[in-house]
Design an enzyme around this catalytic site. Structure first.
Site: not given
Ligand code: UD1
Ligand code: UDP
Length: 368
Positions: A208, A241, A135, A99, A121, A210
């Site tokens: 994490h 995160h 999502e 999602d 999924e 939103r």
């Molecule tokens: C995204 C997904 C969410 C998922 C989550 C898992 C969307 C809208 N959201 O949310 O469904 O649960 O990932 O973690 O698709 N950033 C870094 N390095 C990284 C990752 C993130 O710097 O490796 C920072 C960046 O500033 C980025 C921000 O985190 O802009 C947010 O990342 P983004 O993918 O937009 O949203 P998440 O809240 O991570």
């Molecule tokens: N995870 C990881 N390292 C971390 C935290 C989470 O590898 O420090 C893994 C966790 O086991 C799971 C996935 O990341 O498989 C979950 O990711 P996240 O919580 O970012 O996203 P969501 O599942 O909420 O979309």
């Protein structure tokens, strides 16, 4: 001789990668299937950690992550990038996961090309468009676009049928998250973080979502600090995160405490092994709600709703919301009441037997 079926798997964030990499391995092992991998780089560092851990090398990388990027900018970048990738890859089918914005936008790009989409999924729902946001919209829109719906559970299948998806297009496979756990958790695992926690009850925290950013998340963090202060035998490990909107309050509210350790995101092998050795978990994550039940770890879900009711019914997950007083009360109760803890700390497996990827690959071999 029938030609191989060209599959393009698209993913971009940490959780999609954790759950798609086992499927990549399965598809690569099938002579009748050709596997191409496109990562969007919606996450950069957190995605690369997982690719490294599973040894997956993408064929295409859109590298779209930019600082302070809006959802609209992210969506535009993925959509434009996918046009080029679809030209180069010429797939027979596009597979997306879950999602995220990556999954929704890749499915939309395929739809614009009239290409079949397989949704892994499929069928998770809260039926509340605001939670999780965005999502719930993403996954419902992907359902509208997809021809093949790989539902992890019977409940997810029921959701899809209730929305009018033809039953012959829905396959209950289990969740590939459980496939991953089978390869990462090891008996002989060691880590200095576990040495630090030895003799204490180790509580693992992640956050994490939103819709929790801002006051709800600050309240969650204050609750965690307060309860930790009151329980000298508890240590908190929180791999933070990389979203700056999470990092700032995490540091401010939870930093500088000798029994609270804030770290960089953990490598998935480390995270799974530490999860397997933790006392309990506080999280708003989706994937962790699937992994923790099969490890027998109680989870307090810091959200108003969940699309994973199977773990709640099984007793391992409790949805507590993000309100400071409620999180503090439920966290304390689980620490102070051995019966309440024991009732939740049972290994159950509502999300499959670790063979979901194998089943999906079997189905993909047979589809037209
Ligand atoms: C995204 C997904 C969410 C998922 C989550 C898992 C969307 C809208 N959201 O949310 O469904 O649960 O990932 O973690 O698709 N950033 C870094 N390095 C990284 C990752 C993130 O710097 O490796 C920072 C960046 O500033 C980025 C921000 O985190 O802009 C947010 O990342 P983004 O993918 O937009 O949203 P998440 O809240 O991570
Ligand atoms: N995870 C990881 N390292 C971390 C935290 C989470 O590898 O420090 C893994 C966790 O086991 C799971 C996935 O990341 O498989 C979950 O990711 P996240 O919580 O970012 O996203 P969501 O599942 O909420 O979309």
């Amino acid at each position: 001789m029938s030609r191989t079926k060209r599959l393009l798997l698209v993913f971009g964030t940490r959780p999609e990668a954790v759950k798609m990499c086992p499927l990549v391995g399965q598809i690569q092992s099938r002579p009748a299937l050709e596997c191409q991998v496109c990562v969007t780089g919606q996450h950069r560092q957190m995605l690369d950690q997982v690719l490294d851990a599973f040894g997956v090398t993408p064929d295409f990388d859109l590298d779209v992550m930019r600082p302070e990027q809006s959802l609209a900018q992210l969506t535009g970048a993925v959509l434009a990038g996918m046009e080029r990738v679809l030209d180069a890859a010429a797939p027979d089918m596009v597979l997306v996961y879950g999602d995220t914005t990556t999954a929704f936008t890749a499915a939309l790009a395929a739809f614009y090309r009239r290409l079949p989409v397989g949704h892994v999924e499929a069928g998770l729902r809260t039926y509340d468009m605001a939670r999780p946001w965005p999502e719930e919209f993403n996954r419902r829109a992907i359902t509208l676009i997809s021809q093949y719906h790989f539902a992890p559970t019977d409940q997810a299948r029921e959701n899809l049928l209730g929305e009018g998806v033809p039953p012959e297009r829905v396959y209950v496979t289990g969740n590939t998250a459980i496939d991953g756990l089978a390869t990462t958790v090891r008996e002989d695992y060691v880590n200095p973080l576990l040495d630090w926690a030895a003799g204490s009850r180790l509580v693992l925290v992640t956050a994490h979502r939103r819709e929790n950013l801002g006051p709800p998340m600050e309240g969650m963090f204050r609750a965690i600090r307060r309860v930790t202060d009151a329980h000298p035998d508890v240590k908190i490990l929180y791999p933070v995160h990389m979203n700056p909107a999470v990092r700032a309050p995490a540091r401010e509210i939870l930093g500088g405490h000798e029994r609270i350790r804030l770290t960089e995101p953990l490598d998935v092998v480390d995270f799974h092994n530490i999860m397997a050795r933790s006392y309990l978990i506080l999280t708003d994550s989706g994937g962790i709600q699937e992994e923790a039940p099969s490890l027998g770890k109680p989870v307090l879900v810091m959200r108003q709703t969940t699309e994973r009711p199977e773990g709640v019914r099984a007793g391992t997950l409790r949805v507590v919301g993000a309100d400071e007083q409620t999180v503090a009360r439920e966290f304390s109760r689980l620490l102070d009441d051995p019966a309440a803890y024991a009732a939740m700390a049972r290994a159950v497996n509502p999300y499959g037997d670790g063979r979901a990827s194998e089943r999906i690959a079997d189905i993909l071999e047979k589809t037209e």
